[in-house]
Design a protein around this motif. Structure first.
Motif, PDB file in Angstrom:
ATOM      1  N   ILE A 107     -14.958  -8.343  45.586  1.00  0.00           N
ATOM      2  CA  ILE A 107     -14.238  -7.356  44.785  1.00  0.00           C
ATOM      3  C   ILE A 107     -14.020  -6.159  45.697  1.00  0.00           C
ATOM      4  N   PHE A 108     -12.753  -5.865  45.969  1.00  0.00           N
ATOM      5  CA  PHE A 108     -12.383  -4.718  46.794  1.00  0.00           C
ATOM      6  C   PHE A 108     -11.999  -3.577  45.864  1.00  0.00           C
ATOM      7  N   LEU A 109     -12.721  -2.475  45.934  1.00  0.00           N
ATOM      8  CA  LEU A 109     -12.393  -1.310  45.129  1.00  0.00           C
ATOM      9  C   LEU A 109     -11.516  -0.386  45.966  1.00  0.00           C
ATOM     10  N   ILE A 110     -10.326  -0.099  45.444  1.00  0.00           N
ATOM     11  CA  ILE A 110      -9.397   0.783  46.146  1.00  0.00           C
ATOM     12  C   ILE A 110      -9.049   1.953  45.243  1.00  0.00           C
ATOM     13  N   GLY A 111      -8.439   2.947  45.821  1.00  0.00           N
ATOM     14  CA  GLY A 111      -7.997   4.095  45.049  1.00  0.00           C
ATOM     15  C   GLY A 111      -8.146   5.355  45.866  1.00  0.00           C
ATOM     16  N   PHE A 112      -7.632   6.412  45.333  1.00  0.00           N
ATOM     17  CA  PHE A 112      -7.655   7.696  46.011  1.00  0.00           C
ATOM     18  C   PHE A 112      -9.100   8.172  46.153  1.00  0.00           C
ATOM     19  N   MET A 113      -9.360   9.000  47.152  1.00  0.00           N
ATOM     20  CA  MET A 113     -10.701   9.542  47.316  1.00  0.00           C
ATOM     21  C   MET A 113     -11.146  10.213  46.028  1.00  0.00           C
ATOM     22  N   GLY A 114     -12.414  10.039  45.695  1.00  0.00           N
ATOM     23  CA  GLY A 114     -12.946  10.680  44.503  1.00  0.00           C
ATOM     24  C   GLY A 114     -12.683   9.952  43.199  1.00  0.00           C
ATOM     25  N   CYS A 115     -12.094   8.758  43.259  1.00  0.00           N
ATOM     26  CA  CYS A 115     -11.810   8.041  42.006  1.00  0.00           C
ATOM     27  C   CYS A 115     -13.009   7.212  41.548  1.00  0.00           C
ATOM     28  N   GLY A 116     -14.083   7.193  42.352  1.00  0.00           N
ATOM     29  CA  GLY A 116     -15.298   6.505  41.924  1.00  0.00           C
ATOM     30  C   GLY A 116     -15.585   5.190  42.618  1.00  0.00           C
ATOM     31  N   LYS A 117     -14.999   4.959  43.781  1.00  0.00           N
ATOM     32  CA  LYS A 117     -15.211   3.676  44.467  1.00  0.00           C
ATOM     33  C   LYS A 117     -16.685   3.445  44.827  1.00  0.00           C
ATOM     34  N   SER A 118     -17.310   4.418  45.454  1.00  0.00           N
ATOM     35  CA  SER A 118     -18.712   4.256  45.886  1.00  0.00           C
ATOM     36  C   SER A 118     -19.660   4.125  44.703  1.00  0.00           C
ATOM     37  N   THR A 119     -19.501   4.993  43.722  1.00  0.00           N
ATOM     38  CA  THR A 119     -20.356   4.967  42.533  1.00  0.00           C
ATOM     39  C   THR A 119     -20.260   3.618  41.831  1.00  0.00           C
ATOM     40  N   ASN A 120     -19.033   3.138  41.648  1.00  0.00           N
ATOM     41  CA  ASN A 120     -18.844   1.876  40.928  1.00  0.00           C
ATOM     42  C   ASN A 120     -19.192   0.661  41.775  1.00  0.00           C
ATOM     43  N   ALA A 121     -19.068   0.770  43.095  1.00  0.00           N
ATOM     44  CA  ALA A 121     -19.493  -0.330  43.969  1.00  0.00           C
ATOM     45  C   ALA A 121     -21.001  -0.518  43.840  1.00  0.00           C
ATOM     46  N   ALA A 122     -21.747   0.583  43.808  1.00  0.00           N
ATOM     47  CA  ALA A 122     -23.207   0.508  43.658  1.00  0.00           C
ATOM     48  C   ALA A 122     -23.569  -0.116  42.315  1.00  0.00           C
ATOM     49  N   CYS A 123     -22.872   0.291  41.267  1.00  0.00           N
ATOM     50  CA  CYS A 123     -23.117  -0.230  39.923  1.00  0.00           C
ATOM     51  C   CYS A 123     -22.792  -1.727  39.850  1.00  0.00           C
ATOM     52  N   LEU A 124     -21.648  -2.116  40.393  1.00  0.00           N
ATOM     53  CA  LEU A 124     -21.256  -3.539  40.390  1.00  0.00           C
ATOM     54  C   LEU A 124     -22.247  -4.392  41.184  1.00  0.00           C
ATOM     55  N   ALA A 125     -22.690  -3.876  42.324  1.00  0.00           N
ATOM     56  CA  ALA A 125     -23.655  -4.611  43.143  1.00  0.00           C
ATOM     57  C   ALA A 125     -24.948  -4.824  42.355  1.00  0.00           C
ATOM     58  N   GLU A 126     -25.376  -3.789  41.661  1.00  0.00           N
ATOM     59  CA  GLU A 126     -26.582  -3.888  40.853  1.00  0.00           C
ATOM     60  C   GLU A 126     -26.408  -4.892  39.715  1.00  0.00           C
ATOM     61  N   MET A 127     -25.252  -4.853  39.065  1.00  0.00           N
ATOM     62  CA  MET A 127     -24.993  -5.731  37.923  1.00  0.00           C
ATOM     63  C   MET A 127     -24.853  -7.203  38.327  1.00  0.00           C
ATOM     64  N   THR A 128     -24.378  -7.459  39.546  1.00  0.00           N
ATOM     65  CA  THR A 128     -24.098  -8.838  39.959  1.00  0.00           C
ATOM     66  C   THR A 128     -25.085  -9.389  40.990  1.00  0.00           C
ATOM     67  N   GLY A 129     -25.861  -8.510  41.598  1.00  0.00           N
ATOM     68  CA  GLY A 129     -26.764  -8.947  42.665  1.00  0.00           C
ATOM     69  C   GLY A 129     -26.041  -9.137  43.989  1.00  0.00           C
ATOM     70  N   ALA A 130     -24.758  -8.780  44.037  1.00  0.00           N
ATOM     71  CA  ALA A 130     -23.975  -8.925  45.269  1.00  0.00           C
ATOM     72  C   ALA A 130     -24.282  -7.761  46.219  1.00  0.00           C
ATOM     73  N   ARG A 131     -23.975  -7.962  47.472  1.00  0.00           N
ATOM     74  CA  ARG A 131     -24.143  -6.914  48.477  1.00  0.00           C
ATOM     75  C   ARG A 131     -23.063  -5.859  48.290  1.00  0.00           C
ATOM     76  N   GLN A 132     -23.440  -4.603  48.505  1.00  0.00           N
ATOM     77  CA  GLN A 132     -22.485  -3.500  48.447  1.00  0.00           C
ATOM     78  C   GLN A 132     -22.121  -3.105  49.873  1.00  0.00           C
ATOM     79  N   VAL A 133     -20.817  -2.988  50.126  1.00  0.00           N
ATOM     80  CA  VAL A 133     -20.341  -2.577  51.448  1.00  0.00           C
ATOM     81  C   VAL A 133     -19.490  -1.320  51.285  1.00  0.00           C
ATOM     82  N   GLU A 134     -19.837  -0.291  52.024  1.00  0.00           N
ATOM     83  CA  GLU A 134     -19.051   0.944  52.083  1.00  0.00           C
ATOM     84  C   GLU A 134     -18.298   0.904  53.406  1.00  0.00           C
ATOM     85  N   MET A 135     -17.001   0.633  53.356  1.00  0.00           N
ATOM     86  CA  MET A 135     -16.247   0.494  54.609  1.00  0.00           C
ATOM     87  C   MET A 135     -16.352   1.726  55.494  1.00  0.00           C
TER      88      MET A 135
END
Length: 172
Positions: free
Chosen positions: A8-36
């Protein structure tokens, strides 16, 4: 906790919540979180603002493309993309080959409130105001929308609500 079928690639303008939601999704799915952006900073040993200043934006954009290429064939992860990652069509094609692209959106005023105290936003340096943010968002909007498989608004929602929406749409 179910894993992901694809990235799942999270895109969007800076400040739209990519990092926050990537952490949440990783926690919910057990998947690795990558901050490009963070990976690029670690690989280059310098801040993004310094990469822009010393080596230029085209060099930085090439680093993004190389990183996206590295996701092919590896276990699905939640990947938070830099704000400009989808400005290059090659990056969009590479992302679509191995995952779903989720566009997170927010109103310019919301973005401003989230990023106003940050010094880590090189494209906003000297232009930290709602009007400029709105102008830049509008300029990038067609690229974001063309790239997105899914769009999710983040204004007034918790990360849990946003991630629940993403998983419902993308499947697990």
């Amino acid at each position: 906790m179910a894993g992901l079928k694809e990235h799942i690639f999270l895109i969007g303008f800076m400040g739209c919540g990519k990092s926050t939601n990537a952490a949440c999704l990783a926690e919910m799915t057990g998947a690795r979180q990558v901050e490009m952006d963070q990976m690029i900073v670690e690989n280059e040993g310098m801040a993004i603002a310094d990469i822009f200043k010393e080596k230029g934006e085209p060099y930085f954009r090439e680093l993004e493309t190389d990183l996206i290429k590295s996701f092919a064939g590896v276990e699905p992860a939640v990947i938070s993309c830099g704000g400009g990652a989808v400005l290059k069509e090659e990056n969009v094609r590479l992302m679509k080959e191995c995952g779903k692209i989720v566009l997170l959106t927010a109103e310019p005023g919301t973005i401003y409130e989230r990023v106003k105290d940050s010094t880590e936003r090189p494209v906003l340096n000297g232009n930290m105001n709602v009007g400029y943010i709105e102008e830049l968002m509008e300029k990038r909007r067609p690229k974001y929308e063309a790239a997105a498989d899914v769009r999710v608004a983040t204004d007034g929602k918790t990360a849990g609500e946003i991630c629940g929406e993403i998983l419902e749409i993308c499947g697990k």
